[in-house]
Design a protein around this motif. Structure first.
Motif, PDB file in Angstrom:
ATOM      1  N   ALA A  42      40.429  25.451  43.711  1.00 30.10           N
ATOM      2  CA  ALA A  42      39.529  26.250  44.541  1.00 30.10           C
ATOM      3  C   ALA A  42      40.304  27.338  45.268  1.00 30.10           C
ATOM      4  CB  ALA A  42      38.799  25.352  45.539  1.00 30.10           C
ATOM      5  N   ARG A  43      41.525  27.016  45.661  1.00 35.69           N
ATOM      6  CA  ARG A  43      42.323  28.021  46.390  1.00 35.69           C
ATOM      7  C   ARG A  43      42.515  29.277  45.545  1.00 35.69           C
ATOM      8  NH1 ARG A  43      47.595  27.541  50.113  1.00 35.69           N
ATOM      9  NH2 ARG A  43      48.015  29.758  50.287  1.00 35.69           N
ATOM     10  N   ASP A  44      42.857  29.118  44.281  1.00 35.76           N
ATOM     11  CA  ASP A  44      43.081  30.276  43.417  1.00 35.76           C
ATOM     12  C   ASP A  44      41.783  31.038  43.154  1.00 35.76           C
ATOM     13  OD1 ASP A  44      45.801  29.846  43.254  1.00 35.76           O
ATOM     14  OD2 ASP A  44      45.683  28.696  41.399  1.00 35.76           O
ATOM     15  N   VAL A  45      40.670  30.325  43.088  1.00 35.07           N
ATOM     16  CA  VAL A  45      39.376  30.996  42.928  1.00 35.07           C
ATOM     17  C   VAL A  45      39.094  31.882  44.126  1.00 35.07           C
ATOM     18  CG1 VAL A  45      36.865  30.636  42.917  1.00 35.07           C
ATOM     19  CG2 VAL A  45      38.328  29.326  41.369  1.00 35.07           C
ATOM     20  N   ILE A  46      39.222  31.322  45.325  1.00 37.13           N
ATOM     21  CA  ILE A  46      38.917  32.107  46.521  1.00 37.13           C
ATOM     22  C   ILE A  46      39.901  33.255  46.688  1.00 37.13           C
ATOM     23  CG2 ILE A  46      38.745  32.037  49.044  1.00 37.13           C
ATOM     24  CD1 ILE A  46      37.513  29.313  48.830  1.00 37.13           C
ATOM     25  N   GLU A  47      41.150  33.045  46.300  1.00 34.32           N
ATOM     26  CA  GLU A  47      42.133  34.126  46.354  1.00 34.32           C
ATOM     27  C   GLU A  47      41.684  35.298  45.473  1.00 34.32           C
ATOM     28  OE1 GLU A  47      45.544  35.839  47.925  1.00 34.32           O
ATOM     29  OE2 GLU A  47      44.664  33.900  48.440  1.00 34.32           O
ATOM     30  N   GLN A  48      41.174  34.995  44.283  1.00 35.54           N
ATOM     31  CA  GLN A  48      40.669  36.049  43.403  1.00 35.54           C
ATOM     32  C   GLN A  48      39.465  36.768  44.025  1.00 35.54           C
ATOM     33  OE1 GLN A  48      40.048  35.385  39.160  1.00 35.54           O
ATOM     34  NE2 GLN A  48      41.247  33.501  39.305  1.00 35.54           N
ATOM     35  N   LEU A  49      38.572  35.998  44.631  1.00 40.82           N
ATOM     36  CA  LEU A  49      37.356  36.588  45.202  1.00 40.82           C
ATOM     37  C   LEU A  49      37.676  37.452  46.411  1.00 40.82           C
ATOM     38  CD1 LEU A  49      34.943  33.540  44.884  1.00 40.82           C
ATOM     39  CD2 LEU A  49      35.273  35.440  43.289  1.00 40.82           C
ATOM     40  N   VAL A  50      38.615  37.015  47.231  1.00 39.70           N
ATOM     41  CA  VAL A  50      39.047  37.822  48.379  1.00 39.70           C
ATOM     42  C   VAL A  50      39.631  39.144  47.886  1.00 39.70           C
ATOM     43  CG1 VAL A  50      40.729  37.955  50.258  1.00 39.70           C
ATOM     44  CG2 VAL A  50      39.375  35.871  49.949  1.00 39.70           C
ATOM     45  N   ALA A  51      40.434  39.084  46.827  1.00 36.46           N
ATOM     46  CA  ALA A  51      41.022  40.301  46.265  1.00 36.46           C
ATOM     47  C   ALA A  51      39.943  41.215  45.694  1.00 36.46           C
ATOM     48  CB  ALA A  51      42.037  39.938  45.181  1.00 36.46           C
ATOM     49  N   LEU A  52      38.897  40.619  45.124  1.00 39.15           N
ATOM     50  CA  LEU A  52      37.824  41.404  44.508  1.00 39.15           C
ATOM     51  C   LEU A  52      37.054  42.214  45.547  1.00 39.15           C
ATOM     52  CD1 LEU A  52      36.751  41.760  41.607  1.00 39.15           C
ATOM     53  CD2 LEU A  52      35.052  39.993  42.111  1.00 39.15           C
ATOM     54  N   GLN A  53      37.084  41.772  46.797  1.00 36.33           N
ATOM     55  CA  GLN A  53      36.419  42.517  47.862  1.00 36.33           C
ATOM     56  C   GLN A  53      37.004  43.914  48.035  1.00 36.33           C
ATOM     57  OE1 GLN A  53      37.050  39.552  50.989  1.00 36.33           O
ATOM     58  NE2 GLN A  53      34.843  39.237  51.124  1.00 36.33           N
ATOM     59  N   LYS A  54      38.225  44.098  47.558  1.00 38.04           N
ATOM     60  CA  LYS A  54      38.905  45.387  47.716  1.00 38.04           C
ATOM     61  C   LYS A  54      38.661  46.315  46.529  1.00 38.04           C
ATOM     62  CE  LYS A  54      42.533  42.980  50.271  1.00 38.04           C
ATOM     63  NZ  LYS A  54      43.954  42.548  50.257  1.00 38.04           N
ATOM     64  N   SER A  55      37.889  45.861  45.552  1.00 36.55           N
ATOM     65  CA  SER A  55      37.635  46.681  44.375  1.00 36.55           C
ATOM     66  C   SER A  55      36.621  47.774  44.699  1.00 36.55           C
ATOM     67  CB  SER A  55      37.114  45.812  43.222  1.00 36.55           C
ATOM     68  OG  SER A  55      35.792  45.379  43.489  1.00 36.55           O
TER      69      SER A  55
END
Length: 242
Positions: free
Chosen positions: A57-70
């Motif tokens: 789950a940690r890696d999933v949320i890390e990806q989603l947090v990064a996607l906010q900057k797209s």
């Protein structure tokens, strides 16, 4: 009763995507995001359940947090598993006492939290991840679609819906015609294939964490992007969306 929160309404000019339940499976999420390559004016709606049961789950949320900057507009809805996790951590939410027994143990393990550090679990979760979880919306209305995690109470209008129903409802929603003037796009209840019941509903939880697929629907062309659990190969098929 928890207050409903709504995702932002974005530009209607670009593509509109919806991604089903991820449940701690980061590799399949990465494959789908790479395949759809969201760009400026596109909108990507996630219907919740990012955590629990899967390997990280940690890696999933890390990806989603990064996607906010797209450049794309990204809408993150809350699933019942995020609500349980928030409650477990001491934030507003429900059924935190059931979190560990519904895949929460795997989520905490991905953050390096052990039985010995359970009481200090919140200290192990990065601040951006906590902020992400606390700012999830409960619905996103972009006519002709309404996006929620689980569904809606069929006999009620949108403004009458409760957060608990939007996060938890199953059969009463799935097997009945609803009164809201929108096609409800939802996850929560895993199915072997995308559920198409137009004009009422589209179900996009295709059971990724149970050995099924992660599904992403694109609405302008009616295309489903899917990746099977354990694979990085994304396949497409046509789906009726309106």
């Amino acid at each position: 009763m928890q207050k409903m929160s709504f995702g932002k309404k974005a530009s209607p000019d670009g593509r509109l995507f919806a991604i089903g339940d991820i449940h701690g499976c980061p590799d399949e999420l990465a494959a789908v995001i790479k395949a759809i390559a969201p760009a400026r004016n596109d909108t990507v709606v996630f219907v919740g359940d990012y955590v629990d049961r899967g390997p990280s789950a940690r890696d999933v949320i890390e990806q989603l947090v990064a996607l906010q900057k797209s450049e794309a507009e990204v809408v993150f809805l809350k699933g019942n598993h995020e609500d349980m996790m928030l409650s477990f951590l001491g934030f507003p939410g429900r059924y935190g006492d059931s979190f560990l027994f519904n895949g929460g143990a795997q989520t905490l393990d991905s953050y390096g939290i052990s039985e010995d550090t359970l009481e200090r679990a919140i200290d192990f979760i990065p601040a951006p991840h906590l902020e992400f979880l606390q700012n999830l919306a409960t619905s996103y209305h972009r006519p002709p679609y309404l996006f929620v995690h689980a569904g809606i109470m069929p006999a009620r209008q949108l403004e009458e819906q409760s957060v608990e129903d939007m996060l938890w409802i199953r059969q009463e929603f799935i097997f009945n015609i609803h009164q809201v003037d929108a096609t409800v796009v939802f996850g929560h209840t895993p199915m072997r294939a995308v559920m198409v019941d137009l004009p009422y509903k589209l179900g996009i939880d295709t059971g990724l964490v149970y050995g099924g697929k992660l599904t992403c629907l694109e609405f302008s062309e009616g295309v489903a992007y899917q990746v099977v659990r354990g694979s990085k190969q994304v396949k497409t098929l046509q789906v009726s969306v309106r």
